[in-house]
Design a protein around this motif. Structure first.
Motif, PDB file in Angstrom:
ATOM      1  N   LYS A 150       6.403  -1.184   7.604  1.00 36.04           N
ATOM      2  CA  LYS A 150       6.401   0.113   6.940  1.00 36.04           C
ATOM      3  C   LYS A 150       7.819   0.622   6.691  1.00 36.04           C
ATOM      4  O   LYS A 150       8.734   0.379   7.471  1.00 36.04           O
ATOM      5  CB  LYS A 150       5.662   1.154   7.791  1.00 36.04           C
ATOM      6  CG  LYS A 150       4.163   0.997   7.818  1.00 36.04           C
ATOM      7  CD  LYS A 150       3.510   2.217   8.482  1.00 36.04           C
ATOM      8  CE  LYS A 150       1.996   2.111   8.416  1.00 36.04           C
ATOM      9  NZ  LYS A 150       1.337   3.331   8.921  1.00 36.04           N
ATOM     10  N   LYS A 192      -2.597  14.293  -1.015  1.00 38.10           N
ATOM     11  CA  LYS A 192      -2.292  12.949  -0.532  1.00 38.10           C
ATOM     12  C   LYS A 192      -2.946  11.891  -1.418  1.00 38.10           C
ATOM     13  O   LYS A 192      -4.059  12.069  -1.899  1.00 38.10           O
ATOM     14  CB  LYS A 192      -2.772  12.793   0.911  1.00 38.10           C
ATOM     15  CG  LYS A 192      -2.095  13.740   1.884  1.00 38.10           C
ATOM     16  CD  LYS A 192      -2.615  13.545   3.305  1.00 38.10           C
ATOM     17  CE  LYS A 192      -1.918  14.494   4.285  1.00 38.10           C
ATOM     18  NZ  LYS A 192      -2.411  14.325   5.667  1.00 38.10           N
ATOM     19  N   THR A 211       5.334   6.581   1.903  1.00 36.23           N
ATOM     20  CA  THR A 211       5.339   5.486   2.881  1.00 36.23           C
ATOM     21  C   THR A 211       4.799   4.241   2.213  1.00 36.23           C
ATOM     22  O   THR A 211       3.714   4.269   1.599  1.00 36.23           O
ATOM     23  CB  THR A 211       4.477   5.828   4.114  1.00 36.23           C
ATOM     24  OG1 THR A 211       5.024   6.978   4.758  1.00 36.23           O
ATOM     25  CG2 THR A 211       4.460   4.658   5.100  1.00 36.23           C
ATOM     26  N   THR A 267       3.667   0.335   2.820  1.00 42.07           N
ATOM     27  CA  THR A 267       3.240  -0.580   3.872  1.00 42.07           C
ATOM     28  C   THR A 267       2.956  -1.955   3.281  1.00 42.07           C
ATOM     29  O   THR A 267       2.294  -2.065   2.242  1.00 42.07           O
ATOM     30  CB  THR A 267       1.962  -0.073   4.564  1.00 42.07           C
ATOM     31  OG1 THR A 267       2.192   1.250   5.063  1.00 42.07           O
ATOM     32  CG2 THR A 267       1.558  -0.990   5.723  1.00 42.07           C
ATOM     33  N   ASP A 291       1.277   5.373   0.439  1.00 43.99           N
ATOM     34  CA  ASP A 291       0.748   6.652   0.917  1.00 43.99           C
ATOM     35  C   ASP A 291       1.743   7.716   0.491  1.00 43.99           C
ATOM     36  O   ASP A 291       2.903   7.710   0.935  1.00 43.99           O
ATOM     37  CB  ASP A 291       0.572   6.644   2.437  1.00 43.99           C
ATOM     38  CG  ASP A 291      -0.633   5.828   2.865  1.00 43.99           C
ATOM     39  OD1 ASP A 291      -1.766   6.314   2.690  1.00 43.99           O
ATOM     40  OD2 ASP A 291      -0.434   4.700   3.351  1.00 43.99           O
ATOM     41  N   HIS A 325      -3.594   7.618  -1.432  1.00 42.23           N
ATOM     42  CA  HIS A 325      -3.537   6.317  -0.753  1.00 42.23           C
ATOM     43  C   HIS A 325      -3.895   5.273  -1.794  1.00 42.23           C
ATOM     44  O   HIS A 325      -4.985   5.303  -2.357  1.00 42.23           O
ATOM     45  CB  HIS A 325      -4.530   6.277   0.414  1.00 42.23           C
ATOM     46  CG  HIS A 325      -4.589   4.949   1.112  1.00 42.23           C
ATOM     47  ND1 HIS A 325      -3.656   4.558   2.053  1.00 42.23           N
ATOM     48  CD2 HIS A 325      -5.470   3.913   0.989  1.00 42.23           C
ATOM     49  CE1 HIS A 325      -3.967   3.345   2.489  1.00 42.23           C
ATOM     50  NE2 HIS A 325      -5.054   2.932   1.867  1.00 42.23           N
ATOM     51  N   LYS A 326      -2.977   4.370  -2.090  1.00 39.32           N
ATOM     52  CA  LYS A 326      -3.208   3.434  -3.194  1.00 39.32           C
ATOM     53  C   LYS A 326      -2.658   2.058  -2.883  1.00 39.32           C
ATOM     54  O   LYS A 326      -1.511   1.907  -2.480  1.00 39.32           O
ATOM     55  CB  LYS A 326      -2.568   3.965  -4.484  1.00 39.32           C
ATOM     56  CG  LYS A 326      -2.711   3.043  -5.685  1.00 39.32           C
ATOM     57  CD  LYS A 326      -2.143   3.666  -6.938  1.00 39.32           C
ATOM     58  CE  LYS A 326      -3.014   4.811  -7.416  1.00 39.32           C
ATOM     59  NZ  LYS A 326      -2.562   5.302  -8.739  1.00 39.32           N
ATOM     60  N   ARG A 327      -3.498   1.070  -3.096  1.00 35.86           N
ATOM     61  CA  ARG A 327      -3.057  -0.315  -3.023  1.00 35.86           C
ATOM     62  C   ARG A 327      -2.695  -0.774  -4.426  1.00 35.86           C
ATOM     63  O   ARG A 327      -3.389  -0.463  -5.395  1.00 35.86           O
ATOM     64  CB  ARG A 327      -4.170  -1.214  -2.466  1.00 35.86           C
ATOM     65  CG  ARG A 327      -3.820  -2.711  -2.481  1.00 35.86           C
ATOM     66  CD  ARG A 327      -4.993  -3.531  -1.968  1.00 35.86           C
ATOM     67  NE  ARG A 327      -5.266  -3.215  -0.572  1.00 35.86           N
ATOM     68  CZ  ARG A 327      -4.593  -3.720   0.459  1.00 35.86           C
ATOM     69  NH1 ARG A 327      -3.585  -4.566   0.240  1.00 35.86           N
ATOM     70  NH2 ARG A 327      -4.894  -3.394   1.691  1.00 35.86           N
ATOM     71  N   VAL A 361       0.854  -1.182   0.000  1.00 35.54           N
ATOM     72  CA  VAL A 361       0.000   0.000   0.000  1.00 35.54           C
ATOM     73  C   VAL A 361       0.896   1.240   0.000  1.00 35.54           C
ATOM     74  O   VAL A 361       1.839   1.335   0.797  1.00 35.54           O
ATOM     75  CB  VAL A 361      -0.925   0.018   1.237  1.00 35.54           C
ATOM     76  CG1 VAL A 361      -1.802   1.273   1.222  1.00 35.54           C
ATOM     77  CG2 VAL A 361      -1.786  -1.234   1.275  1.00 35.54           C
ATOM     78  N   SER A 416       9.568   4.416   4.972  1.00 35.24           N
ATOM     79  CA  SER A 416       9.294   5.740   4.413  1.00 35.24           C
ATOM     80  C   SER A 416      10.535   6.288   3.735  1.00 35.24           C
ATOM     81  O   SER A 416      11.662   6.011   4.151  1.00 35.24           O
ATOM     82  CB  SER A 416       8.828   6.702   5.508  1.00 35.24           C
ATOM     83  OG  SER A 416       7.619   6.266   6.097  1.00 35.24           O
TER      84      SER A 416
END
Length: 206
Positions: A96, A17, A73, A75, A9, A19-21, A7, A98
């Motif tokens: 995680k 921002k 980031t 994950t 971020d 947020h993507k899988r 994932v 970064s």
């Protein structure tokens, strides 16, 4: 399990921002099937003392079109299992990582040298040629067009090169796809026609 449990971020220089899988049904999938996609859904076995790594082409998933510093980031939300003890617990910090990514102003000299290097690697037919062709196909700049045409002429990874032309979207790139669509190599012609249809859907009829 390949890349499907990663994932992203991302915070852009403007503060926006994302947020993507990683998803095989994402925007750029349905085009060329490549090594990164082939890892999806495949479990990796790692023996004691071994390490495992995969490479992700970030431009295939995220937009870095604005100059400045991005905060990324990554994950991992999948599972790691032991053949004897089942699922292994992972701390949040282990899942995680970064990194800061700085995008510099466009530089013709650097961009041309990068494209030339990637095109040369793509045309060598070596173990790293596919990755180089794919990287070149994500250079969304008109300067990359002649290098993509060189890769096309070499018959190494032609679909990657055609995808690159489609992403760039200039009149020169479109003319090149139209020439391929009218050509005698049926597989390439079919793929080029599909990309031209996507082109029309993206920008509307000429």
């Amino acid at each position: 399990d390949g890349v499907t449990h990663f994932v992203f971020d991302l915070v852009s220089p403007t503060g926006s921002k994302v947020h993507k899988r990683l998803d095989p049904k994402g925007v750029d999938f349905g085009l060329e099937f490549d090594a990164e996609q082939a890892t999806m859904g495949q479990a990796a076995s790692i023996h004691p003392g071994e390490t495992y790594s995969i490479e992700l082409l970030l431009d295939a998933w995220l937009d870095f079109s604005v100059e400045g510093t991005y905060a990324l980031t990554l994950t991992y939300d999948g599972e790691i299992e032991s053949p004897t003890n089942g699922a292994i617990s992972m701390s949040t910090s282990a899942r995680k990582t970064s990194v800061a990514i700085r995008v510099l102003p466009r530089n013709d000299t650097v961009l041309r040298a990068t494209c030339a290097r990637l095109a040369q690697l793509a045309m060598q037919g070596s173990q790293t040629s596919g990755a180089a062709a794919r990287e070149l196909a994500y250079v969304r700049d008109p300067l990359a067009v002649p290098f993509l045409l060189d890769v096309l002429a070499s018959r190494h990874f032609p679909h990657f090169a055609m995808e690159g032309l489609w992403r760039i979207g200039t009149s020169d790139a479109k003319r090149a796809l139209e020439a391929i669509a009218a050509g005698h190599i049926s597989e390439d012609a079919s793929f080029a026609k599909d990309l031209l249809a996507r082109w029309t859907a993206r920008v509307g009829p000429a």
